[in-house]
Write a protein that holds these residues in place. Structure first.
Motif, short mmCIF file in Angstrom:
data_model
loop_
_atom_site.label_atom_id
_atom_site.label_comp_id
_atom_site.label_asym_id
_atom_site.label_seq_id
_atom_site.Cartn_x
_atom_site.Cartn_y
_atom_site.Cartn_z
N ILE A 134 40.17 100.29 73.99
CA ILE A 134 39.01 100.31 74.35
C ILE A 134 38.57 101.34 75.53
N ASP A 135 39.83 101.59 76.15
CA ASP A 135 39.73 102.56 77.46
C ASP A 135 39.29 103.95 76.75
N VAL A 136 39.55 104.54 75.57
CA VAL A 136 39.54 105.72 75.09
C VAL A 136 38.37 105.81 73.93
N MET A 137 37.43 104.69 74.20
CA MET A 137 36.35 104.46 73.25
C MET A 137 34.97 104.66 74.33
N THR A 138 34.07 105.37 73.65
CA THR A 138 32.56 105.44 74.38
C THR A 138 31.80 104.26 73.96
N ASP A 139 31.02 103.97 75.00
CA ASP A 139 30.05 102.80 74.94
C ASP A 139 30.65 101.69 74.12
N ALA A 140 31.59 101.20 74.93
CA ALA A 140 32.76 99.82 74.53
C ALA A 140 32.42 98.64 75.46
N ARG A 141 31.17 98.55 76.16
CA ARG A 141 30.79 97.70 77.07
C ARG A 141 30.87 96.30 76.61
N LEU A 147 36.78 91.30 75.66
CA LEU A 147 38.27 91.26 76.10
C LEU A 147 38.30 90.54 77.22
N ASP A 148 37.83 90.76 78.25
CA ASP A 148 37.77 90.15 79.58
C ASP A 148 37.48 88.61 79.42
N SER A 149 36.78 88.23 78.79
CA SER A 149 36.46 86.75 78.30
C SER A 149 37.55 86.08 77.49
N VAL A 150 38.33 86.89 76.85
CA VAL A 150 39.43 86.06 76.17
C VAL A 150 40.71 86.00 77.18
N ARG A 151 40.75 87.16 77.68
CA ARG A 151 41.86 86.86 79.12
C ARG A 151 41.44 85.72 79.95
N GLN A 152 40.26 85.56 80.49
CA GLN A 152 39.88 84.75 81.21
C GLN A 152 40.11 83.06 80.71
N THR A 153 39.71 83.07 79.55
CA THR A 153 39.75 81.73 78.76
C THR A 153 41.12 81.30 78.56
N MET A 154 42.05 82.25 78.21
CA MET A 154 43.55 82.10 78.03
C MET A 154 44.16 81.62 79.08
N GLN A 155 43.93 82.22 80.04
CA GLN A 155 44.30 81.62 81.57
C GLN A 155 43.83 80.33 81.95
N ASP A 156 42.55 80.12 81.60
CA ASP A 156 41.96 78.81 82.01
C ASP A 156 42.88 77.76 81.01
N LEU A 157 42.83 78.08 79.83
CA LEU A 157 43.64 76.98 78.91
C LEU A 157 44.93 77.02 79.17
#
Length: 258
Positions: A134-141, A147-157
């Protein structure tokens, strides 16, 4: 590559391509030592979540289980080739008795949930692999938000739910990865498997196979959790699977032949 495989097998197999929708690998069918076989030629691309050493270890751990595929040869990647796997060819799974199928699939998963010695599946490393792309892509908002949601949801789980013991997890359960051998369900495609959270396999059982909630909750990994808490964890796991599937197809699946 196919000539290399035949040299390793010391015979001349006539390989025929198989459809390989949903996978980055190349598949072929042929006859070897009097039986029908499938050859998986590994992609030479780096695929997030796939580790050939981990897959080899998992296949060795499950090799005696009735639901495991029979692996005839496994060639690890090296500098000259991406590796390949040769297994017995199985029949398409046609479910006639849904209740019987559910019971057999659940029994298989209950058995592999008892396997605690599988190599670790590193979820943090997987998120980092996605982040690197994702870091090397343009317009990857949208990709970044997902991805941020996946990280947070896994942490919550993992941190916010009652503790469940990690175990062997397939990580890619869907109807295309189930075949049949004389009525026995065979589970294939273990390249994402490893020691991880059983929530993700549980979510796939509900989403992909519509298994009854109470039956999935009765699996060994969840027997100490009440049904209300199980449902809460399951919703988080389903969200993770859905978002990971979307990320995979956006970043890899739609471009696997490029």
């Amino acid at each position: 590559m196919l000539n290399h495989v035949n040299q390793m097998l010391c015979t001349e197999v006539l390989w025929q391509p198989l459809a390989h929708a949903g996978t980055t690998n190349h598949l072929y069918q042929g006859a070897y030592q009097g039986q029908e076989v499938v050859l998986r030629q590994n992609t030479d691309k780096v695929i997030m979540g796939v580790c050939r050493e981990r897959e080899k270890s998992v296949l060795n751990l499950i090799r005696t289980c009735c639901w495991a595929p029979t692996i005839l040869h496994l060639k690890m990647p090296d500098a000259s080739q991406p590796g390949w796997l040769l297994m017995r060819r199985y029949s398409e799974l046609i479910v006639v008795d849904k209740a019987g199928f559910n019971a057999e699939l659940l029994a298989s998963i209950a058995e592999w949930q008892q396997i605690k010695a599988a190599p670790l599946f590193n979820y943090s490393a997987l998120w980092d692999e996605y982040q690197h792309i994702i870091d090397v892509m343009t317009d990857a908002r949208v990709l970044q938000v997902t991805l941020d949601s996946v990280r947070q949801t896994m942490q919550d789980l993992v941190q916010g739910m009652p503790q469940v013991q990690n175990c062997l997890v397939h990580h890619d359960l869907h109807p295309g990865n189930l075949l049949s051998s004389e009525g026995q369900v065979i589970v294939i495609d273990w390249e994402y498997a490893g020691h991880g959270t059983p929530w993700l396999d549980a979510a796939a059982l509900i989403t992909e196979f519509s298994l009854p909630l109470q039956d999935v909750a009765a699996l060994p990994a969840f027997r100490d959790i009440d049904l209300t808490m199980f449902q809460a964890g399951l919703r988080k796991a389903q969200q993770i699977n859905q978002q990971l599937n979307w990320l995979w197809y956006e970043l890899i699946g739609n471009h696997r032949d490029n």
